[in-house]
Design a protein around this motif. Structure first.
Motif, PDB file in Angstrom:
ATOM      1  N   VAL A 262       0.839  -1.204   0.000  1.00 60.38           N
ATOM      2  CA  VAL A 262       0.000   0.000   0.000  1.00 60.38           C
ATOM      3  C   VAL A 262       0.872   1.252   0.000  1.00 60.38           C
ATOM      4  O   VAL A 262       0.600   2.224  -0.716  1.00 60.38           O
ATOM      5  CB  VAL A 262      -0.950  -0.004   1.211  1.00 60.38           C
ATOM      6  N   GLY A 263       1.943   1.247   0.798  1.00 60.07           N
ATOM      7  CA  GLY A 263       2.847   2.396   0.826  1.00 60.07           C
ATOM      8  C   GLY A 263       3.478   2.651  -0.524  1.00 60.07           C
ATOM      9  O   GLY A 263       3.625   3.808  -0.956  1.00 60.07           O
ATOM     10  N   ALA A 264       3.851   1.560  -1.224  1.00 65.87           N
ATOM     11  CA  ALA A 264       4.456   1.704  -2.555  1.00 65.87           C
ATOM     12  C   ALA A 264       3.458   2.312  -3.541  1.00 65.87           C
ATOM     13  O   ALA A 264       3.841   3.112  -4.412  1.00 65.87           O
ATOM     14  CB  ALA A 264       4.938   0.346  -3.052  1.00 65.87           C
ATOM     15  N   LYS A 265       2.192   1.947  -3.403  1.00 68.52           N
ATOM     16  CA  LYS A 265       1.160   2.513  -4.272  1.00 68.52           C
ATOM     17  C   LYS A 265       0.919   3.980  -3.926  1.00 68.52           C
ATOM     18  O   LYS A 265       0.800   4.832  -4.821  1.00 68.52           O
ATOM     19  CB  LYS A 265      -0.138   1.723  -4.139  1.00 68.52           C
ATOM     20  N   SER A 266       0.845   4.288  -2.646  1.00 65.04           N
ATOM     21  CA  SER A 266       0.558   5.660  -2.205  1.00 65.04           C
ATOM     22  C   SER A 266       1.601   6.648  -2.725  1.00 65.04           C
ATOM     23  O   SER A 266       1.261   7.751  -3.173  1.00 65.04           O
ATOM     24  CB  SER A 266       0.498   5.727  -0.675  1.00 65.04           C
ATOM     25  N   ARG A 267       2.865   6.255  -2.664  1.00 65.02           N
ATOM     26  CA  ARG A 267       3.925   7.191  -3.090  1.00 65.02           C
ATOM     27  C   ARG A 267       3.892   7.449  -4.596  1.00 65.02           C
ATOM     28  O   ARG A 267       4.448   8.430  -5.069  1.00 65.02           O
ATOM     29  CB  ARG A 267       5.297   6.674  -2.642  1.00 65.02           C
ATOM     30  N   LYS A 268       3.248   6.573  -5.350  1.00 62.66           N
ATOM     31  CA  LYS A 268       3.095   6.799  -6.778  1.00 62.66           C
ATOM     32  C   LYS A 268       1.859   7.648  -7.094  1.00 62.66           C
ATOM     33  O   LYS A 268       1.747   8.236  -8.171  1.00 62.66           O
ATOM     34  CB  LYS A 268       3.013   5.462  -7.518  1.00 62.66           C
ATOM     35  N   LEU A 269       0.923   7.688  -6.149  1.00 63.61           N
ATOM     36  CA  LEU A 269      -0.317   8.443  -6.346  1.00 63.61           C
ATOM     37  C   LEU A 269      -0.172   9.903  -5.930  1.00 63.61           C
ATOM     38  O   LEU A 269      -0.893  10.778  -6.410  1.00 63.61           O
ATOM     39  CB  LEU A 269      -1.453   7.806  -5.536  1.00 63.61           C
ATOM     40  N   GLY A 270       0.719  10.159  -4.992  1.00 67.35           N
ATOM     41  CA  GLY A 270       0.915  11.501  -4.459  1.00 67.35           C
ATOM     42  C   GLY A 270       1.939  11.434  -3.354  1.00 67.35           C
ATOM     43  O   GLY A 270       2.679  10.460  -3.231  1.00 67.35           O
TER      44      GLY A 270
END
Length: 616
Positions: free
Chosen positions: A323-331
């Motif tokens: 989830v953290g890896a996805k979040s950093r790509k979203l914003g």
């Protein structure tokens, strides 16, 4: 779900059935959902504020049945939402979007007709915040709480569920459209780490306050995370939701080199203690060791006082890193402040979840039991498991597999049932390797296995003597040597108990094969005591006599022949002691448990205790 039920007086009352706090959704039944009086809950809408203790007291008084579990901390929220069914999850895709700096309007664009709330610690304050915007809530498909999760609702159960799936699907679509390419950037090449040495060392480092077991994930996906460019940063993000903090803590420990593990853990402890003094000093500090280790070239390791908890933490950790890896790509990734994190970790409601699983006396320990398929060994296996120890149960009998399943069903404590020939060095090394890879190490050994055949000295067959030696002596030595090596690496002490025999001190005629091979094991126990003292490894002997119940060594006419040799009936032979009682497996195991217990025999080593009813 809001419904109507009959109360204890036969009156029809409106009831909210809500998930009990800490209930396991894998195994939950109707009893896992607590019944709450809706009239009481709705009356709380007029209350301005309730602190956590007052809220817990109010909820406990509002239960239909006082014996049911404590209700979810979100009970008021569920009650205040004016729909019959409310579904709530911490869906990864939703939280990946909300653990960012994305504006509310952007979240709505991705998720649809939802009401977005800032992070508010779950409880009465959050429920009141929902109530203040209840008209918006009525018109929306769901509620999104930042850094927490999703709520959907309807007067139709399937409709509420479908709304939930639709919103989560929209979140997944938004993420897939935004996060192009791999989540993790390869940076480091896998290096060789000697599991058999590293895991016991790590287990010893984190077991200073209480014994811990490890959960190890060396899968390709875990290695992809650990060897990525993002790994170190992701370890600082915190878990997916604040609910996980009680188990995972805010920070995971990134380990770039296993050689530095002691130094890195100590730095983590000092940082945690400093933050505890700043943000939660009114509460006793939790164990300051990291719960999650992301290890370059190895994978992910978690630790806890039980295998069950270590597995939950692993599940939380893997989800959180993804989830953290996805979040950093979203914003820009955002989580709660350190103060909010400690407030949640030390929140009474969260601590109550852990108290549902009270620790056994031997929780966090790992014990080797040989000859565990029957008799004394099976009784030891069962008793240790009931007290919380994770048992490596070894026996050549194929029935050991069924015994392992039965003991797990009885105790709920994970074990490892291994069919192995004690005299086979490769099989014993493999069994010990399994103990390390599954639990992280070994604390206790009950050298119990043995075989018995009787014959006068002049009629002893050398092949039978060799068989007796292979099991009673060589097998005991191999188990002891491998376990002793692990205990030394852990540097956290340990204990051996050797099940020898009355024949050691009171030899009987025609028992030369059994007595002499058991004497080898007894002398080995003394050497373990001498060499193990400086490592806080204790070694003691139990000398039982005539333990028949469940034992296979007395089968095949051995019991009857021994009674006949003494000129006695079988019953007379069984109770031929000063107390006139039959010695049971539970008597032997009771002494074994005491010898393993540091609080009882922690200052005792190189001793022998008879369990024989008193020799006439």
């Amino acid at each position: 779900m809001k419904t109507e039920e009959l109360d204890h007086a036969g009156r029809t009352v409106s009831v909210l059935r809500v998930k009990g706090s800490g209930s396991d959704l894998l195994t939950i039944t109707e009893k896992g959902f607590t019944g709450m009086r809706m009239e009481d809950l709705l009356a709380a809408r007029k209350i301005g504020s309730l602190d956590d203790i007052a809220m817990m007291e109010y909820l406990n008084k509002s239960k239909i049945d006082p014996s049911e579990p404590a209700p979810s901390v979100e009970t008021f929220l569920h009650a205040f939402i004016p729909f019959k069914f409310v579904d709530h999850t911490h869906a990864d895709s939703v939280v990946a979007l909300t653990n960012t700096d994305l504006k509310d309007e952007t979240l709505k664009k991705h998720l649809g007709n939802v009401v977005v709330f800032p992070y508010i610690q779950p409880g009465f304050k959050l429920a009141k915040a929902i109530l203040e915007r209840i008209e918006e809530v009525r018109k929306a498909e769901g509620i999104v709480l930042r850094k927490h999760g999703l709520f959907t609702y309807s007067n139709d159960a399937k409709d509420s569920y479908n709304k939930h799936i639709e919103i989560v699907t929209r979140a997944e679509k938004a993420i897939s459209e935004t996060t192009k390419g791999a989540l993790f950037t390869p940076k480091y090449k896998e290096s060789h780490i000697e599991t058999a040495e590293f895991l016991p060392k790590l287990r010893g480092i984190v077991s200073g306050i209480s014994r811990k077991v490890l959960e190890v994930n060396t899968s390709d996906s875990a290695l992809e995370i650990a060897d990525s460019e993002e790994a170190e940063e992701l370890c600082k993000y915190g878990p997916t939701t604040t609910d996980m903090l009680i188990r995972t803590k805010h920070d995971f420990l990134y380990v770039p080199e296993t050689a530095r593990i002691s130094e890195l853990v100590e730095d983590y402890r000092q940082k945690y203690a400093k933050e505890h003094s700043e943000y939660a000093s009114s509460y006793p500090m939790h164990d300051p060791n990291p719960s999650v280790f992301v290890i370059r070239g190895f994978g992910i390791v978690t630790q806890a006082t039980s295998k069950r908890s270590a597995k939950i933490i692993m599940d939380d950790a893997v989800h959180s890193l993804i989830v953290g890896a996805k979040s950093r790509k979203l914003g820009k990734h955002e989580f709660v402040t350190r103060q909010e994190a400690f407030a949640m970790e030390y929140w009474p409601f969260q601590e109550a979840k852990l108290r549902k699983h009270l620790p056994g006396k031997f929780q966090g320990s790992v014990t080797i039991v040989t000859g565990a398929a029957a008799g004394i060994g099976l009784e030891a296996f069962r008793t240790l498991s009931m007290y919380g120890s994770h048992v490596i149960a070894i026996d050549i009998d194929p029935g050991i597999s069924d015994a392992g399943k039965e003991v797990f069903e009885e105790s709920g404590v994970e074990n490892l049932a291994v069919r192995a020939d004690l005299s086979n060095e490769d099989q014993i090394k493999e069994a010990m390797g399994l103990a390390v890879s599954k639990f992280g190490g070994v604390d206790f050994v009950f050298n119990n296995a043995g075989i018995l055949k009787t014959a006068p000295i002049d009629l002893i067959d050398a092949s039978e003597m060799d068989l007796m030696y292979r099991v009673n002596a060589r097998g005991t030595f191999l188990i002891t040597r491998e376990a002793f090596r692990i205990m030394k690496m852990q540097e956290m002490g340990g204990a051996f108990v050797f099940n020898i025999t009355k024949n050691l001190t009171n030899p009987g005629a025609e028992m030369a094969m059994y007595g002499t091979t058991k004497a080898f094991a007894a002398q080995l126990s003394r050497y373990v005591a001498k060499e193990g003292g400086k490592y806080r490894v204790r070694s003691n002997i139990i000398n039982p006599d005539k333990v028949f119940r469940g034992s296979k060594i007395w089968e095949g006419g051995v019991l009857e022949s021994r009674a006949k040799a003494k000129g006695q009936t079988v019953e007379q032979y069984k109770t031929q002691n000063l107390l006139g009682v039959e010695v049971l497996p539970s008597h032997v195991v009771g002494v074994m448990m005491a010898l393993l217990d540091d609080s009882v025999f922690g200052a005792t080593t190189d001793s022998m205790i008879p369990v024989d009813g008193g020799i006439k």
